[in-house]
Scaffold this motif. Sequence first.
Motif, PDB file in Angstrom:
ATOM      1  N   TYR A 244      24.100 -14.409  42.060  1.00  0.00           N
ATOM      2  CA  TYR A 244      24.591 -13.393  42.986  1.00  0.00           C
ATOM      3  C   TYR A 244      23.686 -13.305  44.213  1.00  0.00           C
ATOM      4  CZ  TYR A 244      20.768 -10.555  41.143  1.00  0.00           C
ATOM      5  OH  TYR A 244      19.516 -10.096  40.796  1.00  0.00           O
ATOM      6  N   ALA A 245      24.289 -12.936  45.335  1.00  0.00           N
ATOM      7  CA  ALA A 245      23.519 -12.578  46.526  1.00  0.00           C
ATOM      8  C   ALA A 245      23.219 -11.088  46.507  1.00  0.00           C
ATOM      9  CB  ALA A 245      24.287 -12.957  47.788  1.00  0.00           C
ATOM     10  N   ASN A 246      24.196 -10.291  46.050  1.00  0.00           N
ATOM     11  CA  ASN A 246      24.019  -8.854  45.856  1.00  0.00           C
ATOM     12  C   ASN A 246      25.135  -8.366  44.933  1.00  0.00           C
ATOM     13  OD1 ASN A 246      26.372  -7.859  47.674  1.00  0.00           O
ATOM     14  ND2 ASN A 246      25.162  -9.152  49.047  1.00  0.00           N
ATOM     15  N   TYR A 247      24.961  -7.179  44.379  1.00  0.00           N
ATOM     16  CA  TYR A 247      25.992  -6.629  43.501  1.00  0.00           C
ATOM     17  C   TYR A 247      25.849  -5.116  43.444  1.00  0.00           C
ATOM     18  CZ  TYR A 247      22.460  -6.005  39.818  1.00  0.00           C
ATOM     19  OH  TYR A 247      21.362  -5.603  39.097  1.00  0.00           O
ATOM     20  N   GLN A 248      26.876  -4.479  42.864  1.00  0.00           N
ATOM     21  CA  GLN A 248      26.837  -3.042  42.644  1.00  0.00           C
ATOM     22  C   GLN A 248      27.693  -2.715  41.431  1.00  0.00           C
ATOM     23  OE1 GLN A 248      28.846  -0.566  45.568  1.00  0.00           O
ATOM     24  NE2 GLN A 248      30.024  -2.317  46.311  1.00  0.00           N
ATOM     25  N   PHE A 249      27.447  -1.542  40.845  1.00  0.00           N
ATOM     26  CA  PHE A 249      28.238  -1.071  39.718  1.00  0.00           C
ATOM     27  C   PHE A 249      29.499  -0.368  40.228  1.00  0.00           C
ATOM     28  CE2 PHE A 249      24.381  -0.596  36.670  1.00  0.00           C
ATOM     29  CZ  PHE A 249      24.338  -1.977  36.539  1.00  0.00           C
ATOM     30  N   ARG A 250      30.630  -0.647  39.584  1.00  0.00           N
ATOM     31  CA  ARG A 250      31.893  -0.002  39.936  1.00  0.00           C
ATOM     32  C   ARG A 250      32.571   0.501  38.668  1.00  0.00           C
ATOM     33  NH1 ARG A 250      33.896  -2.000  44.913  1.00  0.00           N
ATOM     34  NH2 ARG A 250      35.560  -0.452  44.624  1.00  0.00           N
ATOM     35  N   GLN A 251      33.308   1.605  38.779  1.00  0.00           N
ATOM     36  CA  GLN A 251      34.076   2.121  37.662  1.00  0.00           C
ATOM     37  C   GLN A 251      35.394   1.369  37.532  1.00  0.00           C
ATOM     38  OE1 GLN A 251      33.915   6.505  38.518  1.00  0.00           O
ATOM     39  NE2 GLN A 251      33.530   6.607  36.323  1.00  0.00           N
TER      40      GLN A 251
ATOM     41  N   ALA B 202      32.015  -1.981  35.690  1.00  0.00           N
ATOM     42  CA  ALA B 202      32.064  -3.394  36.065  1.00  0.00           C
ATOM     43  C   ALA B 202      30.976  -3.691  37.085  1.00  0.00           C
ATOM     44  CB  ALA B 202      33.438  -3.758  36.639  1.00  0.00           C
ATOM     45  N   ILE B 203      30.634  -4.960  37.198  1.00  0.00           N
ATOM     46  CA  ILE B 203      29.718  -5.426  38.237  1.00  0.00           C
ATOM     47  C   ILE B 203      30.542  -6.119  39.313  1.00  0.00           C
ATOM     48  CG2 ILE B 203      27.855  -7.030  38.792  1.00  0.00           C
ATOM     49  CD1 ILE B 203      26.750  -6.616  36.019  1.00  0.00           C
ATOM     50  N   GLU B 204      30.490  -5.603  40.518  1.00  0.00           N
ATOM     51  CA  GLU B 204      31.101  -6.271  41.666  1.00  0.00           C
ATOM     52  C   GLU B 204      29.991  -7.038  42.388  1.00  0.00           C
ATOM     53  OE1 GLU B 204      34.061  -4.583  44.893  1.00  0.00           O
ATOM     54  OE2 GLU B 204      31.969  -4.301  45.566  1.00  0.00           O
ATOM     55  N   TYR B 205      30.116  -8.339  42.452  1.00  0.00           N
ATOM     56  CA  TYR B 205      29.035  -9.136  43.037  1.00  0.00           C
ATOM     57  C   TYR B 205      29.569 -10.081  44.098  1.00  0.00           C
ATOM     58  CZ  TYR B 205      30.571 -13.197  40.318  1.00  0.00           C
ATOM     59  OH  TYR B 205      31.305 -14.236  39.810  1.00  0.00           O
ATOM     60  N   ASN B 206      28.718 -10.424  45.024  1.00  0.00           N
ATOM     61  CA  ASN B 206      28.998 -11.416  46.057  1.00  0.00           C
ATOM     62  C   ASN B 206      28.087 -12.606  45.838  1.00  0.00           C
ATOM     63  OD1 ASN B 206      30.921  -9.780  47.557  1.00  0.00           O
ATOM     64  ND2 ASN B 206      29.163  -8.560  48.230  1.00  0.00           N
ATOM     65  N   ASP B 207      28.658 -13.795  45.886  1.00  0.00           N
ATOM     66  CA  ASP B 207      27.822 -14.980  45.725  1.00  0.00           C
ATOM     67  C   ASP B 207      27.347 -15.454  47.099  1.00  0.00           C
ATOM     68  OD1 ASP B 207      29.919 -16.327  46.911  1.00  0.00           O
ATOM     69  OD2 ASP B 207      30.647 -17.228  45.045  1.00  0.00           O
ATOM     70  N   PHE B 208      26.629 -16.561  47.116  1.00  0.00           N
ATOM     71  CA  PHE B 208      26.035 -17.040  48.366  1.00  0.00           C
ATOM     72  C   PHE B 208      27.046 -17.745  49.261  1.00  0.00           C
ATOM     73  CE2 PHE B 208      22.425 -16.598  45.499  1.00  0.00           C
ATOM     74  CZ  PHE B 208      21.541 -15.905  46.300  1.00  0.00           C
ATOM     75  N   GLU B 209      28.265 -17.921  48.772  1.00  0.00           N
ATOM     76  CA  GLU B 209      29.326 -18.503  49.587  1.00  0.00           C
ATOM     77  C   GLU B 209      30.237 -17.432  50.167  1.00  0.00           C
ATOM     78  OE1 GLU B 209      31.319 -21.236  47.048  1.00  0.00           O
ATOM     79  OE2 GLU B 209      29.572 -22.525  46.776  1.00  0.00           O
ATOM     80  N   GLY B 210      29.917 -16.156  49.896  1.00  0.00           N
ATOM     81  CA  GLY B 210      30.702 -15.059  50.447  1.00  0.00           C
ATOM     82  C   GLY B 210      31.860 -14.611  49.582  1.00  0.00           C
ATOM     83  N   ASN B 211      32.004 -15.172  48.388  1.00  0.00           N
ATOM     84  CA  ASN B 211      33.083 -14.775  47.488  1.00  0.00           C
ATOM     85  C   ASN B 211      32.687 -13.536  46.693  1.00  0.00           C
ATOM     86  OD1 ASN B 211      34.750 -17.140  48.079  1.00  0.00           O
ATOM     87  ND2 ASN B 211      33.203 -18.293  46.947  1.00  0.00           N
TER      88      ASN B 211
END
Length: 416
Positions: A128-135, A142-151
Amino acid sequence: MGLFNKILGNIKLKILNSYFGYTVSSAPFDGEFWDHDVARATIDAIATRAAMGNMRHVIMENGQVKETVYDSPLAKMINERPNDVMSGFEFKYRMFANLETKTTAIAYIDWQVVDGNVIPVGIYPVDYANYQFRQVIGGGWAIEYNDFEGNTGYLRLQDCIIMRKFYNNHQASGDGNAPIYKALDMSKASDEGFIEALQVSNKVRGIIKQKKSMLDPEDVKESQNNFADRFKSAAQNGGIVAVDSMEDFKELNVNAYSANAVQQKQIESRIRSFLRTSESIVNSDYTEQQGIAWAQSVIEPLWEIFAQAVTCCGFTPQERDKGNKMIMSGGRLMGASLSTCVQVLNATKDTGELTTNERREILGYPPVDGGDVRQVSLNYVSADSQKEYQLGKNKDKNKEDDSDGKGKSDGKADDK
């Protein structure tokens, strides 16, 4: 999403608004820590040693190990083949390296129903590049994450192994390695300054002064090029440069200014201290006492973090209530001297603490068939029965029982 896009990208969740507050987002990460040579060498020493630990599934009862589950699919997968492209060692190394560089390591367990049983079919580290917790709508997180390709991807939190260090300000992740960035900047500036000075000193050889007055700029440039050609020719043919009486060449010495040896050593020491690992550990020239102290203070806590993270993700609350848990251990005597190993083997040869294969492992020998059975000496008895054993009272009692016809399993005496 990288190599595991097909697996992780198929997870679909209906997400509510994010959990409010910056603390449920991951700490910033830019890869700078891993790109520094001293930091990477130190992290490599930590991750390599920690990855040599073995994960085991045990069942606890009253604080003691009641049973070891040797055919645990989760433990086997972590130790041997978590997914199609990683060995067990590589997976564990990556998790511990991510923990040191990002202060948070995440892996997703893919569960499937096989023959009516829910078993893991793959474990995948999350880059992951960054992430956050979501309900999640309907309950859960759930974990919402962004990878280094922007997905962007989503993972069920209950299916994720999460390890964190420097866990103080952020709820979702460790706090990052920002405090050491100043030392990294000083080291980087010193290296870059030294490289630039070397480049200049290798390109600028000197200054040529023309004694002719009022030269046209074009004449000066032509004279410079002419001298440069002579200088290059001299370098290839004898090393002597010829100048006429109207030219004056002055060699230019460019000194490379950077941190001196003591300053550079202090910077590197700060980086290693931040990772709680000495230079002798990194260079593998540590003493036995240093190795044991480092293992106790750095490696064993990492094993505990990993084992607890896998336990929380790998078992339901009901299974944990029944004593199911993961523990990680292995090779505490690795690096110990031969005399220490022999002392341990002699001290435990009759007491049954170690199996034959565990004793062979200490000496670096491969396991043998039947070597996992614990064996004890019959020369030891319970302390409560010691006096009876020494005085032979138990033997006399058995004789009396036999004479009364009470020594038979069916409660009947022999007819004679």
